[in-house]
Design a protein around this motif. Structure first.
Motif, PDB file in Angstrom:
ATOM      1  N   ARG A 222      -0.213   5.692   7.667  1.00  0.00           N
ATOM      2  CA  ARG A 222       0.948   6.464   7.209  1.00  0.00           C
ATOM      3  C   ARG A 222       1.974   6.616   8.335  1.00  0.00           C
ATOM      4  N   ASP A 223       1.496   6.721   9.567  1.00  0.00           N
ATOM      5  CA  ASP A 223       2.399   6.811  10.713  1.00  0.00           C
ATOM      6  C   ASP A 223       3.182   5.517  10.926  1.00  0.00           C
TER       7      ASP A 223
ATOM      8  N   ALA B  55       0.841  -1.206   0.000  1.00  0.00           N
ATOM      9  CA  ALA B  55       0.000   0.000   0.000  1.00  0.00           C
ATOM     10  C   ALA B  55       0.874   1.254   0.000  1.00  0.00           C
ATOM     11  N   PHE B  56       1.999   1.228   0.719  1.00  0.00           N
ATOM     12  CA  PHE B  56       2.911   2.375   0.715  1.00  0.00           C
ATOM     13  C   PHE B  56       3.520   2.588  -0.661  1.00  0.00           C
ATOM     14  N   GLN B  57       3.523   1.552  -1.496  1.00  0.00           N
ATOM     15  CA  GLN B  57       4.049   1.666  -2.847  1.00  0.00           C
ATOM     16  C   GLN B  57       2.943   1.904  -3.877  1.00  0.00           C
TER      17      GLN B  57
ATOM     18  N   MET C 252      -6.430   1.117   9.814  1.00  0.00           N
ATOM     19  CA  MET C 252      -5.254   1.318   8.970  1.00  0.00           C
ATOM     20  C   MET C 252      -5.654   1.662   7.528  1.00  0.00           C
ATOM     21  N   PHE C 253      -6.801   1.161   7.097  1.00  0.00           N
ATOM     22  CA  PHE C 253      -7.330   1.449   5.768  1.00  0.00           C
ATOM     23  C   PHE C 253      -8.735   2.019   5.896  1.00  0.00           C
ATOM     24  N   ALA C 254      -9.081   2.880   4.967  1.00  0.00           N
ATOM     25  CA  ALA C 254     -10.467   3.278   4.755  1.00  0.00           C
ATOM     26  C   ALA C 254     -10.895   2.589   3.460  1.00  0.00           C
ATOM     27  N   ARG C 255     -12.040   1.952   3.490  1.00  0.00           N
ATOM     28  CA  ARG C 255     -12.531   1.248   2.303  1.00  0.00           C
ATOM     29  C   ARG C 255     -13.409   2.216   1.522  1.00  0.00           C
ATOM     30  N   ARG C 256     -13.101   2.368   0.230  1.00  0.00           N
ATOM     31  CA  ARG C 256     -13.824   3.331  -0.603  1.00  0.00           C
ATOM     32  C   ARG C 256     -14.278   2.649  -1.889  1.00  0.00           C
ATOM     33  N   ARG C 257     -15.558   2.776  -2.185  1.00  0.00           N
ATOM     34  CA  ARG C 257     -16.109   2.159  -3.395  1.00  0.00           C
ATOM     35  C   ARG C 257     -15.622   2.930  -4.619  1.00  0.00           C
ATOM     36  N   TYR C 258     -15.131   2.172  -5.596  1.00  0.00           N
ATOM     37  CA  TYR C 258     -14.704   2.815  -6.840  1.00  0.00           C
ATOM     38  C   TYR C 258     -15.489   2.314  -8.042  1.00  0.00           C
ATOM     39  N   ASN C 259     -16.335   1.292  -7.856  1.00  0.00           N
ATOM     40  CA  ASN C 259     -17.159   0.767  -8.944  1.00  0.00           C
ATOM     41  C   ASN C 259     -18.503   0.328  -8.361  1.00  0.00           C
ATOM     42  N   GLU C 260     -19.592   0.725  -9.016  1.00  0.00           N
ATOM     43  CA  GLU C 260     -20.925   0.390  -8.517  1.00  0.00           C
ATOM     44  C   GLU C 260     -21.367  -1.017  -8.905  1.00  0.00           C
ATOM     45  N   ARG C 261     -21.224  -1.371 -10.188  1.00  0.00           N
ATOM     46  CA  ARG C 261     -21.681  -2.675 -10.666  1.00  0.00           C
ATOM     47  C   ARG C 261     -20.605  -3.350 -11.476  1.00  0.00           C
ATOM     48  N   PRO C 262     -20.040  -4.386 -10.961  1.00  0.00           N
ATOM     49  CA  PRO C 262     -20.239  -4.932  -9.623  1.00  0.00           C
ATOM     50  C   PRO C 262     -19.569  -4.030  -8.581  1.00  0.00           C
ATOM     51  N   PRO C 263     -20.040  -4.096  -7.331  1.00  0.00           N
ATOM     52  CA  PRO C 263     -19.423  -3.245  -6.311  1.00  0.00           C
ATOM     53  C   PRO C 263     -17.962  -3.636  -6.080  1.00  0.00           C
ATOM     54  N   ARG C 264     -17.090  -2.666  -6.198  1.00  0.00           N
ATOM     55  CA  ARG C 264     -15.655  -2.886  -5.988  1.00  0.00           C
ATOM     56  C   ARG C 264     -15.136  -1.781  -5.064  1.00  0.00           C
ATOM     57  N   TYR C 265     -14.196  -2.172  -4.211  1.00  0.00           N
ATOM     58  CA  TYR C 265     -13.658  -1.235  -3.231  1.00  0.00           C
ATOM     59  C   TYR C 265     -12.151  -1.153  -3.344  1.00  0.00           C
ATOM     60  N   GLU C 266     -11.638   0.010  -2.989  1.00  0.00           N
ATOM     61  CA  GLU C 266     -10.203   0.159  -2.847  1.00  0.00           C
ATOM     62  C   GLU C 266      -9.907   0.435  -1.381  1.00  0.00           C
ATOM     63  N   TYR C 267      -8.676   0.180  -1.013  1.00  0.00           N
ATOM     64  CA  TYR C 267      -8.236   0.321   0.366  1.00  0.00           C
ATOM     65  C   TYR C 267      -7.239   1.470   0.422  1.00  0.00           C
ATOM     66  N   VAL C 268      -7.645   2.553   1.084  1.00  0.00           N
ATOM     67  CA  VAL C 268      -6.872   3.779   1.115  1.00  0.00           C
ATOM     68  C   VAL C 268      -6.197   3.905   2.483  1.00  0.00           C
TER      69      VAL C 268
END
Length: 171
Positions: free
Chosen positions: A87-88, A32-34, A65-81
């Motif tokens: 970061r700490d 994730a840091f990369q 450590m991550f916030a889950r954010r939807r990036y696609n509605e159909r099908p529902p897909r999430y990214e981990y931010v």
């Protein structure tokens, strides 16, 4: 089953290990840091079984450590931010990288941490923010904090490192 003794739960190291101590979690954070954010990116990079990756991502998200954010509605897909909490954690990864290069790379380093602007290799060092001196085993000791329980105070008082005559040697 993770240990649940009061001394582990009260100790910041014990709580940190509970959050990120499982090795897949640390490797997920490394990626994730990369720049990895998507399930497929983590899966491809790590070669991790999908069920294990799902559990680790869920744990890291629940741990903040991550916030889950939807990036696609159909099908529902999430990214981990990455969160600020995650970061700490980056200096821990940088220190692990440096320790691994020093002690576990007999044929030489395969990965270096470098300055982003001039690509100069960096040598991570943990220092005291007040005087910028390195923190070493020889000059540091763990003491009770203001919120330490009676049990924690007794445990810390019994440690050999608290006695200057038997403190660990070396820098």
């Amino acid at each position: 089953m993770q240990p649940r003794s009061p001394s582990i739960q009260e100790c910041p190291v014990g709580r940190a290990v509970e959050t990120v101590g499982e090795w897949w979690s640390i490797l997920i954070l490394r990626d994730a840091f990369q720049g990895a954010t998507k399930f497929d990116e983590f899966s491809q990079s790590l070669g991790i079984a999908p069920n294990i990756l799902s559990r680790r991502l869920a744990h890291l998200t629940a741990s903040g450590m991550f916030a889950r954010r939807r990036y696609n509605e159909r099908p529902p897909r999430y990214e981990y931010v990455l969160t600020d909490k995650a970061r700490d954690f980056f200096p821990v990864i940088a220190t692990l990288l440096a320790w691994g290069n020093k002690h576990l790379a007999p044929r030489g380093e395969s990965i270096l941490l470098a300055n982003r602007s001039d690509v100069r290799p960096l040598k991570p060092l943990v220092v005291d923010a007040a005087d910028m001196r390195p923190i070493t085993l020889a000059n540091a000791v763990v003491i009770a904090g203001p919120r330490a329980s009676r049990g924690m105070r007794a445990r810390l008082a019994s440690l050999k490192a608290m006695n200057a005559a038997v403190a660990p040697a070396g820098d």
